[in-house]
Design an enzyme around this catalytic site. Structure first.
Site, PDB file in Angstrom:
ATOM      1  N   SER A  92      -9.604   2.341   2.505  1.00 15.77           N
ATOM      2  CA  SER A  92      -8.834   2.967   1.667  1.00 15.77           C
ATOM      3  C   SER A  92      -7.820   2.035   1.184  1.00 15.77           C
ATOM      4  CB  SER A  92      -8.442   3.956   2.543  1.00 15.77           C
ATOM      5  OG  SER A  92      -7.574   3.557   3.128  1.00 15.77           O
ATOM      6  N   LYS A 122       1.487  -0.971  -0.114  1.00 13.80           N
ATOM      7  CA  LYS A 122       0.695   0.409  -0.131  1.00 13.80           C
ATOM      8  C   LYS A 122       0.756   1.514   0.506  1.00 13.80           C
ATOM      9  CE  LYS A 122      -4.181   2.397   2.493  1.00 13.80           C
ATOM     10  NZ  LYS A 122      -4.852   2.561   3.600  1.00 13.80           N
ATOM     11  N   SER A 167      -9.769  -0.383   6.542  1.00 13.13           N
ATOM     12  CA  SER A 167     -10.179  -0.147   5.418  1.00 13.13           C
ATOM     13  C   SER A 167      -8.690  -1.493   5.009  1.00 13.13           C
ATOM     14  CB  SER A 167      -8.760   1.245   5.708  1.00 13.13           C
ATOM     15  OG  SER A 167      -9.004   1.949   6.261  1.00 13.13           O
TER      16      SER A 167
END
Length: 446
Positions: free
Chosen positions: A125, A50, A149
């Site tokens: 996210s 990420k 997330s």
């Protein structure tokens, strides 16, 4: 796609071939926008990262224009652990700007598409990581979870996503959103892979002041789907969920009963209090954490007529609308005259949430709840920010209480989209959590 467990047995030559295969797949599915950059560190098993986790020499932007041009000068602790265990960071995955969102639409790189239906959001996210694993573009990935997330995009994309106990995985090198809530965790194709990746990244780190100084051992070598557990369900908690989520909940309960687990009913406080406590706490901490992005020390800078104007121009142009909104909310709840009325009260509610969970875990091993009120929805379906905040209703209490939880696919809705549910465990009870998840996964597949 080869699993993480299978990849551990590959030779260097086979791993090199796997990386070339992944690059070709990523190029062929570029429209997903799951990756924002393809980079490779080392010869190990490729793991997608990420875009808020520091990898030395990589551009790391947290999906924000304000960090365009910033190059990480060091590795996050989780990256060092990957490298030490024969794994290789392989590409940056897309995310909501500074992890503030539930759809991966607010990224400065544009939105990520759900690989199962390009008209639908992949969740957020960590939507890029979820989409990459679901589309077969990654063996496994790392995400971060501040209010769901990891778990919510895992549910929307039909993969497994696990949030560890707060402090179980080092946050050193993670771009901070809300420091008392953030946790890095694995996103994988199945429960066993999640346990393997969790074992690699977990453990005490003196570089993280909130890291738990304890050694609970590894979990992947002790996985046991046959352990019988006492699992709580929360009937009132799902009354506002969609029909397909309620149907999946009933299916999972039946599967757990068939596996020999004891099911008991419990109640949790109205989740509207979770929402209030979370968004007050998270925005207050975000305001403080994002104050460092001023265009002076690193990242983009917009020159103004003076120092104050430079700060204002840099932050106004660098941050997107959702980040600006949360900074404003955070400044409000921390401001003189409102601190006691909002922030202090939110911390009291947070304590009540923790105590409620602690009381339940005195009697049960796990709690089963939905991950989201509905399956992945189409882009633009939640145009009101408040609607997006309410979509986190089932996940945020876990972060407020610092608990471990895992999302796994349980059913498929009529529209073809996966339905994910989550199991929640007591602090540091990751072994129990993975055992319960493996049992449910095994029962559903069998």
């Amino acid at each position: 796609m080869i699993t993480l467990k299978e990849a551990l047995k590959l030779s260097k030559a086979e791993l090199a071939s796997l990386k070339e295969e992944l690059k070709a797949k990523i190029a062929a599915k570029a429209e997903l926008n799951a990756y924002v950059d393809i980079l490779n560190v080392g010869e190990g098993i490729p793991i997608a990262i990420k875009d808020n986790i520091q990898v030395s020499g990589w551009s790391v932007t947290s999906g924000s224009n304000i960090l365009k041009g910033y190059i990480a000068p060091y590795n996050a602790t989780v990256i060092e652990k990957l490298l030490a265990n024969g794994m290789s960071p392989f590409g940056r995955t897309n995310m909501d700007e500074f992890a503030m969102g539930s759809t991966t639409e607010s990224s400065c790189y544009g939105k990520t598409l759900n690989p199962l239906n390009h008209n639908c959001v992949p969740g957020g996210s960590s939507g890029g990581s979820a989409a990459a694993v679901a589309a077969g573009l990654a063996v496994a990935a790392l995400g971060s979870d501040t209010g769901g997330s990891i778990r919510q995009p895992a549910a929307f994309c039909g993969i497994v996503g696990m949030k560890p106990t707060y402090g179980r995985v080092s946050r050193y090198g993670l771009g901070a959103y809300a420091s008392s809530l953030d946790q890095i965790g694995p996103m994988t194709q199945n429960v066993e892979d999640a346990a393997i990746l969790y074992d690699i990244i977990q453990g005490y780190d003196p570089k993280d002041s909130t890291s738990a100084d304890r050694n609970d051992g590894t979990v992947s070598d002790k996985l046991d789907a046959n352990v019988k557990l006492k699992i709580a369900i929360v009937p009132d908690y799902v009354k506002d969920a969609s029909e397909e989520v309620r149907k999946a909940y009933a299916k999972a309960i039946e599967a757990l009963k068939n596996a020999g687990h004891t099911i008991v009913e419990k109640s949790l406080m109205d989740p509207k209090y979770d929402i209030s406590a979370y968004y007050i706490t998270a925005t207050a901490e975000a305001t403080t954490n994002l104050a460092r992005y001023d265009g002076i020390r690193y990242g983009n800078r917009v020159e103004g007529e003076n120092l104050k104007d430079t700060f204002l121009q840099t932050r106004s142009n660098g941050f997107g609308p959702e980040v600006q909104r949360r900074i404003m909310l955070g400044n409000f709840v921390l401001s003189s005259g409102y601190y006691d009325a909002y922030y202090v009260k939110a911390q009291k509610v947070r304590r009540l949430i923790q105590e409620e969970y602690n009381k339940i875990f005195e009697e049960v091993d796990l709690i089963l709840t939905p991950v989201a009120p509905r399956t992945a929805y189409e882009f633009g379906a939640l145009s009101d920010p408040l609607e997006m905040y309410l979509s986190d209703i089932y996940t945020i209490s876990v972060n407020l209480a610092g608990l471990p939880a895992i999302s796994l696919p349980v059913d498929t809705a009529e529209n073809g989209m996966p339905v994910g549910l989550q199991l929640i465990a007591a602090p540091y009870a990751e072994q129990t959590l993975f055992n319960g998840a493996l049992s449910l996964e095994t029962q559903l597949q069998g």
